[in-house]
Motif scaffolding. Structure first.
Motif, short mmCIF file in Angstrom:
data_model
loop_
_atom_site.label_atom_id
_atom_site.label_comp_id
_atom_site.label_asym_id
_atom_site.label_seq_id
_atom_site.Cartn_x
_atom_site.Cartn_y
_atom_site.Cartn_z
N ARG A 44 -77.87 27.84 -23.38
CA ARG A 44 -78.34 28.73 -22.33
C ARG A 44 -79.74 28.33 -21.86
O ARG A 44 -80.56 27.88 -22.64
CB ARG A 44 -78.35 30.17 -22.82
N VAL A 45 -79.96 28.54 -20.56
CA VAL A 45 -81.24 28.25 -19.95
C VAL A 45 -81.69 29.49 -19.18
O VAL A 45 -80.94 30.01 -18.36
CB VAL A 45 -81.12 27.05 -18.96
N CYS A 46 -82.90 29.97 -19.45
CA CYS A 46 -83.45 31.12 -18.73
C CYS A 46 -84.29 30.61 -17.57
O CYS A 46 -85.14 29.76 -17.75
CB CYS A 46 -84.34 31.96 -19.65
N VAL A 47 -84.03 31.15 -16.39
CA VAL A 47 -84.76 30.74 -15.20
C VAL A 47 -85.45 31.98 -14.63
O VAL A 47 -84.79 32.96 -14.28
CB VAL A 47 -83.81 30.14 -14.14
N ARG A 48 -86.78 31.93 -14.54
CA ARG A 48 -87.56 33.00 -13.91
C ARG A 48 -87.98 32.51 -12.53
O ARG A 48 -88.72 31.54 -12.40
CB ARG A 48 -88.80 33.33 -14.72
N LEU A 49 -87.46 33.20 -11.52
CA LEU A 49 -87.72 32.81 -10.13
C LEU A 49 -87.50 34.03 -9.25
O LEU A 49 -86.60 34.84 -9.53
CB LEU A 49 -86.77 31.67 -9.74
N PHE A 50 -88.26 34.17 -8.21
CA PHE A 50 -88.15 35.30 -7.27
C PHE A 50 -88.37 36.64 -7.99
O PHE A 50 -87.69 37.62 -7.68
CB PHE A 50 -86.78 35.34 -6.57
N GLU A 51 -89.28 36.66 -8.96
CA GLU A 51 -89.54 37.88 -9.73
C GLU A 51 -88.27 38.41 -10.38
O GLU A 51 -88.05 39.61 -10.49
CB GLU A 51 -90.20 38.94 -8.86
N ASP A 52 -87.40 37.50 -10.77
CA ASP A 52 -86.11 37.82 -11.36
C ASP A 52 -85.87 36.82 -12.49
O ASP A 52 -86.49 35.75 -12.53
CB ASP A 52 -85.02 37.69 -10.28
N ARG A 53 -84.98 37.16 -13.40
CA ARG A 53 -84.63 36.26 -14.49
C ARG A 53 -83.11 36.13 -14.53
O ARG A 53 -82.38 37.12 -14.53
CB ARG A 53 -85.12 36.81 -15.82
#
Length: 84
Positions: A44-53
């Protein structure tokens, strides 16, 4: 935006959904857009972008992202105003 990122963006938005988008290229696109990427359990990869995860599954053994993930990524980018 570099040509490589533009090409990846076009592949993500291609209809019908492409099954040949390399995960590494999608990660590069996320990074270019300002994302923070971190490893989670397993693949799994967590992506934080656009004030979202969002959490995605890094594909293996093939480097190509499955069609469902590509469609999900396209919808997420579209919702936040990113288009080719």
């Amino acid at each position: 935006m570099k040509a490589k990122h533009q090409k990846t963006l076009h592949l993500v938005f291609q209809r019908p959904v492409s099954g040949s988008v390399r995960w590494a290229d999608i990660e590069d696109l996320f990074t270019m857009l300002g994302a923070e990427i971190s490893e989670a359990e397993g693949s799994r990869v967590c992506v934080r972008l656009f004030e979202d995860r969002r959490v995605f599954h890094r594909p293996h053994p093939s480097p190509d992202t499955d069609k469902g993930a590509v469609a999900s990524i396209r919808k997420w980018l579209e919702t936040n105003g990113v288009k080719p």
